[in-house]
Scaffold this motif. Sequence first.
Motif, PDB file in Angstrom:
ATOM      1  N   MET A 134     -38.445  88.923 -25.598  1.00 35.61           N
ATOM      2  CA  MET A 134     -38.992  89.829 -26.667  1.00 35.61           C
ATOM      3  C   MET A 134     -39.180  88.922 -27.834  1.00 35.61           C
ATOM      4  N   THR A 135     -40.292  89.198 -28.430  1.00 40.62           N
ATOM      5  CA  THR A 135     -40.713  88.275 -29.540  1.00 40.62           C
ATOM      6  C   THR A 135     -39.861  88.614 -30.841  1.00 40.62           C
ATOM      7  N   ASP A 136     -39.698  87.695 -31.788  1.00 36.77           N
ATOM      8  CA  ASP A 136     -38.799  87.888 -33.033  1.00 36.77           C
ATOM      9  C   ASP A 136     -39.371  88.919 -33.956  1.00 36.77           C
ATOM     10  N   SER A 137     -38.512  89.776 -34.396  1.00 34.43           N
ATOM     11  CA  SER A 137     -38.874  90.740 -35.523  1.00 34.43           C
ATOM     12  C   SER A 137     -39.333  90.134 -36.579  1.00 34.43           C
ATOM     13  N   ILE A 138     -40.222  90.760 -37.228  1.00 40.64           N
ATOM     14  CA  ILE A 138     -41.111  90.302 -38.316  1.00 40.64           C
ATOM     15  C   ILE A 138     -40.308  91.098 -39.757  1.00 40.64           C
ATOM     16  N   ASN A 139     -39.859  90.444 -40.787  1.00 38.17           N
ATOM     17  CA  ASN A 139     -39.364  90.901 -41.947  1.00 38.17           C
ATOM     18  C   ASN A 139     -40.519  90.996 -43.007  1.00 38.17           C
ATOM     19  N   ALA A 140     -40.904  92.296 -43.322  1.00 39.10           N
ATOM     20  CA  ALA A 140     -42.131  92.616 -44.076  1.00 39.10           C
ATOM     21  C   ALA A 140     -41.954  92.430 -45.327  1.00 39.10           C
ATOM     22  N   ASN A 141     -40.561  92.581 -45.808  1.00 37.77           N
ATOM     23  CA  ASN A 141     -40.288  92.347 -47.390  1.00 37.77           C
ATOM     24  C   ASN A 141     -40.106  90.983 -47.615  1.00 37.77           C
ATOM     25  N   ALA A 142     -40.019  89.979 -46.733  1.00 39.64           N
ATOM     26  CA  ALA A 142     -39.773  88.608 -47.200  1.00 39.64           C
ATOM     27  C   ALA A 142     -40.897  88.073 -47.977  1.00 39.64           C
ATOM     28  N   PRO A 143     -40.641  86.881 -48.584  1.00 39.19           N
ATOM     29  CA  PRO A 143     -41.585  86.346 -49.402  1.00 39.19           C
ATOM     30  C   PRO A 143     -42.839  85.807 -48.701  1.00 39.19           C
TER      31      PRO A 143
ATOM     32  N   LEU B 118     -38.123  95.557 -15.584  1.00 42.24           N
ATOM     33  CA  LEU B 118     -37.233  95.240 -16.656  1.00 42.24           C
ATOM     34  C   LEU B 118     -37.159  93.738 -16.983  1.00 42.24           C
ATOM     35  N   LEU B 119     -37.011  92.995 -16.142  1.00 45.28           N
ATOM     36  CA  LEU B 119     -36.975  91.692 -16.292  1.00 45.28           C
ATOM     37  C   LEU B 119     -38.100  90.973 -16.682  1.00 45.28           C
ATOM     38  N   LEU B 120     -39.334  91.383 -16.154  1.00 42.96           N
ATOM     39  CA  LEU B 120     -40.576  90.851 -16.573  1.00 42.96           C
ATOM     40  C   LEU B 120     -40.908  91.100 -17.826  1.00 42.96           C
ATOM     41  N   SER B 121     -40.263  92.489 -18.163  1.00 42.82           N
ATOM     42  CA  SER B 121     -40.832  93.283 -19.534  1.00 42.82           C
ATOM     43  C   SER B 121     -40.286  92.383 -20.678  1.00 42.82           C
ATOM     44  N   ALA B 122     -39.312  91.260 -20.463  1.00 39.63           N
ATOM     45  CA  ALA B 122     -38.925  90.554 -21.743  1.00 39.63           C
ATOM     46  C   ALA B 122     -40.063  89.786 -22.199  1.00 39.63           C
ATOM     47  N   CYS B 123     -41.348  89.603 -21.467  1.00 33.36           N
ATOM     48  CA  CYS B 123     -42.261  88.863 -21.929  1.00 33.36           C
ATOM     49  C   CYS B 123     -43.294  89.533 -22.852  1.00 33.36           C
ATOM     50  N   ALA B 124     -43.733  88.985 -23.974  1.00 33.67           N
ATOM     51  CA  ALA B 124     -45.033  89.414 -24.552  1.00 33.67           C
ATOM     52  C   ALA B 124     -46.139  88.467 -24.786  1.00 33.67           C
ATOM     53  N   VAL B 125     -47.368  88.911 -24.460  1.00 32.16           N
ATOM     54  CA  VAL B 125     -48.442  87.594 -24.594  1.00 32.16           C
ATOM     55  C   VAL B 125     -48.793  87.919 -25.920  1.00 32.16           C
ATOM     56  N   GLY B 126     -49.649  86.993 -26.373  1.00 33.02           N
ATOM     57  CA  GLY B 126     -50.180  86.971 -27.772  1.00 33.02           C
ATOM     58  C   GLY B 126     -49.432  86.271 -28.728  1.00 33.02           C
ATOM     59  N   PRO B 127     -49.909  85.938 -29.984  1.00 34.40           N
ATOM     60  CA  PRO B 127     -49.279  84.935 -30.911  1.00 34.40           C
ATOM     61  C   PRO B 127     -48.157  85.964 -31.901  1.00 34.40           C
ATOM     62  N   ASP B 128     -46.985  85.195 -32.194  1.00 32.74           N
ATOM     63  CA  ASP B 128     -46.047  85.731 -32.848  1.00 32.74           C
ATOM     64  C   ASP B 128     -46.727  85.521 -34.280  1.00 32.74           C
ATOM     65  N   TYR B 129     -46.206  86.522 -35.228  1.00 35.28           N
ATOM     66  CA  TYR B 129     -46.924  86.624 -36.502  1.00 35.28           C
ATOM     67  C   TYR B 129     -46.022  85.305 -37.444  1.00 35.28           C
TER      68      TYR B 129
ATOM     69  N   ALA C 135     -50.919  93.609 -38.235  1.00 43.40           N
ATOM     70  CA  ALA C 135     -51.541  94.405 -37.376  1.00 43.40           C
ATOM     71  C   ALA C 135     -52.537  93.844 -36.662  1.00 43.40           C
ATOM     72  N   ALA C 136     -53.443  93.012 -37.299  1.00 40.16           N
ATOM     73  CA  ALA C 136     -54.264  92.367 -36.674  1.00 40.16           C
ATOM     74  C   ALA C 136     -53.931  91.338 -35.822  1.00 40.16           C
ATOM     75  N   ASN C 137     -52.801  90.646 -35.846  1.00 44.42           N
ATOM     76  CA  ASN C 137     -52.320  89.577 -35.137  1.00 44.42           C
ATOM     77  C   ASN C 137     -51.501  90.198 -33.953  1.00 44.42           C
ATOM     78  N   ALA C 138     -51.092  91.532 -34.211  1.00 46.52           N
ATOM     79  CA  ALA C 138     -50.568  92.044 -32.846  1.00 46.52           C
ATOM     80  C   ALA C 138     -51.540  92.541 -31.899  1.00 46.52           C
ATOM     81  N   ASN C 139     -52.696  93.029 -32.570  1.00 46.42           N
ATOM     82  CA  ASN C 139     -53.732  93.530 -31.833  1.00 46.42           C
ATOM     83  C   ASN C 139     -54.114  92.157 -30.914  1.00 46.42           C
ATOM     84  N   ILE C 140     -54.114  91.213 -31.289  1.00 46.60           N
ATOM     85  CA  ILE C 140     -54.661  90.146 -30.594  1.00 46.60           C
ATOM     86  C   ILE C 140     -53.543  90.038 -29.238  1.00 46.60           C
ATOM     87  N   GLY C 141     -52.627  90.197 -28.930  1.00 44.45           N
ATOM     88  CA  GLY C 141     -51.603  90.521 -28.034  1.00 44.45           C
ATOM     89  C   GLY C 141     -51.741  91.673 -27.218  1.00 44.45           C
ATOM     90  N   VAL C 142     -52.354  92.720 -27.883  1.00 38.20           N
ATOM     91  CA  VAL C 142     -52.784  93.758 -26.907  1.00 38.20           C
ATOM     92  C   VAL C 142     -54.184  93.463 -26.264  1.00 38.20           C
TER      93      VAL C 142
END
Length: 526
Positions: free
Chosen positions: A1-10, A62-73, A350-357
């Motif tokens: 699973m990809t790292d979460s994004i802190n939207a309020n960080a600098p 469930l084992l395979l669903s740990a993967c997520a294609v596309g760039p992390d933000y 949002a646009a970055n995540a849509n690349i993964g979709v």
Amino acid sequence: MTDSINANAPHPVAVADLDNAPCSAGAGLPAKKNRTPRVPRLGALSLATFASKLAPTMGLALLLSACAVGPDYKRPEVVEPAQFKEAQGWRQATPSDSLARGAWWELYGDRQLNDLVLRLNNSNQTVAQAEARFRQAQALVRSSRGAFYPTVDLSAGKTRASQGTGSSNASLSSSSSGIRDTLNAQLGVSWEADIWGKLRRGLEANEASAEASSADLAAMRLSQQSELVQSYLQLRVMDEQTRLLQATLETYQRSLQMTENQYRAGVSGKDAVAQAQTQLKTTQASLIDLIWQRAQLENAIAVLIGEAPANFNLAVSKDIPALPQIPVSLPSQLLERRPDIASAERSVIAANANIGVAKAAYYPDLSLSLAGGYSSSTYADWISLPNRFWSVGPKLAMTLFDGGQRSAEVDRSVASYDETVAKYRQTVLDGFREVENYMVQLKVLEDEAVVSNEALDAARESLRLTQNQYKAGLIAYLDVVTVQATALSNERTVLTLLQTRLVASVQLIAALGGGWDGQTPIAEKD
């Protein structure tokens, strides 16, 4: 699973890498309480039987669903100065400053203004539109979360059918064909395994869009508040200009009467009377001109608070709000304070995540389905063990050829990402520009106000001396008219400068982000 994004960080870092992110360990479902659908026993076939059939396939999914294609933000890099060019002479903001959070308009210390802004927050229709768009974005987030869970459906029905034997023998056809009734009751469960992260990327995109919508709501509210405060302050200065012209008219009326008396006494000529009348009428015209200007400001305030102009009146006041002391934050803090900058960055997420979709479309979809029920031709023994049926199994589906549609969609998503990055950077630059502009404007206007007040003091003294000389018969009335016009012009210049400084102070506060703290709840979790 990809790292979460802190939207309020600098903000500033590097642009996202468009290569596929490697699969990392983690759960494939979003953080939420699991709700296992209840499946009733279907005769001898129990829930345990269904589970034993599906367990190997679900474990693999469930084992395979740990993967997520596309760039992390990663946050795009921006040009960020260490401090504002015009920061010299300004007090730096501290965590205890009143501007840092909350109702920034209270800095002007006007109770009626505070009440008007409160009415705007509750009744402004432009803000209501933005709030409705935010609720739409929240609903999309809830819908995206729902896609992670199984779909359960129940159906019951009756069908009547007839089928021929396919033979030309009439006796065989009449004996083998006929009308048949079938009763069906079925419970079905289906679930799509998010193996490649398509659903997770979609949720990430919708959550970022909801955060952008929340920031857009804050930006719209700030814009409307700023417009209201500016209109109110201009109106109050206009009230003072009206009082100035009214007092000036009284003085000019007395000067005209004195000039007419002198004319009748043979002391002054007809030209002096004409000059006094011209001066009086010109000032009257200026006073009349203020009426429609004030009415327009009053009508603008009425619409901003959700009132019809005909039902709203703002009484004349003798008080003009004082200029507040505005603490100026650092450029790095501006990136966190301005809602329009926050909205632009959320759009990049949002646009970055849509690349993964888009990239997930290259990989096969795995879905699991389970169904069971009863089927019978009569009501009498419909729900009975001999009439039960069930089915269970996985399904793997993959598009082998689409004429380049998936590749085009990936290219479109990447181009959309590049567009949002450029828009984000431009929004940041515009924010820096606005702050610099209003800072230098206020600084220059402050210096100009000092000189204008000195000019006004000199004009008042000159007028006093000139009037005394005229009363003593030492000078002509034309000299008095000239000095009076100069004094009135200086009086109005000082008020106009005050009005401009008040408006610029509001614009600077809005450019600094107003009272927005970036902590508004973004999307409902349940």
